[in-house]
Design a protein around this motif. Structure first.
Motif, PDB file in Angstrom:
ATOM      1  N   LYS A  89       0.852  -1.194   0.000  1.00 16.03           N
ATOM      2  CA  LYS A  89       0.000   0.000   0.000  1.00 16.03           C
ATOM      3  C   LYS A  89       0.880   1.234   0.000  1.00 16.03           C
ATOM      4  O   LYS A  89       1.872   1.303   0.725  1.00 16.03           O
ATOM      5  CB  LYS A  89      -0.936  -0.010   1.201  1.00 16.03           C
ATOM      6  CG  LYS A  89      -1.981  -1.101   1.092  1.00 16.03           C
ATOM      7  CD  LYS A  89      -2.967  -1.038   2.217  1.00 16.03           C
ATOM      8  CE  LYS A  89      -4.015  -2.128   2.040  1.00 16.03           C
ATOM      9  NZ  LYS A  89      -4.958  -2.138   3.158  1.00 16.03           N
ATOM     10  N   VAL A  90       0.499   2.215  -0.820  1.00 16.66           N
ATOM     11  CA  VAL A  90       1.241   3.469  -0.959  1.00 16.66           C
ATOM     12  C   VAL A  90       0.291   4.616  -0.656  1.00 16.66           C
ATOM     13  O   VAL A  90      -0.830   4.654  -1.172  1.00 16.66           O
ATOM     14  CB  VAL A  90       1.826   3.606  -2.385  1.00 16.66           C
ATOM     15  CG1 VAL A  90       2.431   4.979  -2.605  1.00 16.66           C
ATOM     16  CG2 VAL A  90       2.856   2.511  -2.645  1.00 16.66           C
ATOM     17  N   ARG A  91       0.762   5.536   0.172  1.00 12.01           N
ATOM     18  CA  ARG A  91      -0.039   6.719   0.514  1.00 12.01           C
ATOM     19  C   ARG A  91       0.362   7.872  -0.397  1.00 12.01           C
ATOM     20  O   ARG A  91       1.540   8.224  -0.508  1.00 12.01           O
ATOM     21  CB  ARG A  91       0.193   7.115   1.965  1.00 12.01           C
ATOM     22  CG  ARG A  91      -0.323   6.072   2.924  1.00 12.01           C
ATOM     23  CD  ARG A  91      -0.082   6.486   4.349  1.00 12.01           C
ATOM     24  NE  ARG A  91      -0.494   5.419   5.246  1.00 12.01           N
ATOM     25  CZ  ARG A  91      -0.266   5.421   6.529  1.00 12.01           C
ATOM     26  NH1 ARG A  91       0.358   6.439   7.092  1.00 12.01           N
ATOM     27  NH2 ARG A  91      -0.660   4.421   7.276  1.00 12.01           N
ATOM     28  N   LEU A  92      -0.642   8.468  -1.032  1.00  8.52           N
ATOM     29  CA  LEU A  92      -0.414   9.583  -1.936  1.00  8.52           C
ATOM     30  C   LEU A  92      -0.504  10.913  -1.191  1.00  8.52           C
ATOM     31  O   LEU A  92      -1.073  10.991  -0.105  1.00  8.52           O
ATOM     32  CB  LEU A  92      -1.431   9.542  -3.078  1.00  8.52           C
ATOM     33  CG  LEU A  92      -1.430   8.251  -3.908  1.00  8.52           C
ATOM     34  CD1 LEU A  92      -2.521   8.311  -4.984  1.00  8.52           C
ATOM     35  CD2 LEU A  92      -0.064   7.986  -4.524  1.00  8.52           C
ATOM     36  N   ALA A  93       0.042  11.955  -1.805  1.00 13.35           N
ATOM     37  CA  ALA A  93       0.066  13.280  -1.179  1.00 13.35           C
ATOM     38  C   ALA A  93      -1.330  13.798  -0.882  1.00 13.35           C
ATOM     39  O   ALA A  93      -1.517  14.559   0.072  1.00 13.35           O
ATOM     40  CB  ALA A  93       0.825  14.259  -2.080  1.00 13.35           C
TER      41      ALA A  93
END
Length: 139
Positions: A89-93
Motif C-alpha cells: 500500500k502506498v499513501r499519496l500526497a
C-alpha cells in the motif's frame, strides 16, 4: 464488468519507459500523475530500475503514475517485475491510499539512494547524476 484496482508505479512501468509494455499487456489504463506523501525514499538498483520504500524519517514525496489495472491480471503483472519488487500500500500526497510497487529492504542494501531527485524520471534524465553524490544508507 471489469474490476480494476489503482496501482502506483514509480519506475520502468511508467509511460514511455522500458517495462511500460507490461502495462499494455495486462490492459492497464493510465489514470494520472501523482506524488506520494513525504514518507518515502528511493534507490537506484544498478541504474536499471528504482526501488521505493516507506520510512519513518527522512522521506520525501516521490513522483508516481497511477494506473487502473484489471484485478484479474495483477498477479501476472507482479510476476513480470524484477526480483525484489513487490506490491504494497502506498499513501499519496492527497491522502488516498492505493496499491503500489515497492522494494524489499534487502534489495536496497548498498544501492545508491536517489530520493533527492524526487523520482525515477528525474534521476534518469539528469546528465550529471554520475557526478552528484547522495547519501547512501544501508538499511
Amino acid at each position: 464488468m471489469k474490476t480494476t484496482v489503482y496501482l502506483a508505479v514509480n519506475g520502468t512501468l511508467m509511460r514511455g519507459l522500458e517495462l511500460n509494455a507490461n502495462m499494455e499487456l495486462v490492459e492497464a489504463e493510465f489514470v494520472r500523475e501523482a506524488f506520494t506523501e513525504s514518507t518515502y525514499r528511493l534507490w537506484s538498483i544498478n541504474d536499471r530500475h528504482p526501488a521505493m520504500m516507506r520510512v519513518s524519517a527522512g522521506g520525501a514525496a516521490i513522483a508516481v503514475e497511477i494506473w487502473a489495472v484489471p484485478a484479474s491480471k495483477m498477479a501476472f503483472l507482479l510476476l513480470l517485475e524484477p526480483p525484489g519488487l513487490c506490491i504494497g500500500k502506498v499513501r499519496l500526497a492527497d491522502g488516498e491510499e492505493v496499491l503500489g510497487v515497492i522494494g524489499e529492504p534487502i534489495l536496497c542494501e548498498g544501492k545508491r539512494e536517489i530520493t533527492a531527485w524526487g523520482g525515477w524520471r528525474a534521476y534518469i534524465a539528469d546528465p550529471a547524476k554520475q557526478k552528484q553524490a547522495t547519501p547512501t544508507e544501508v538499511l
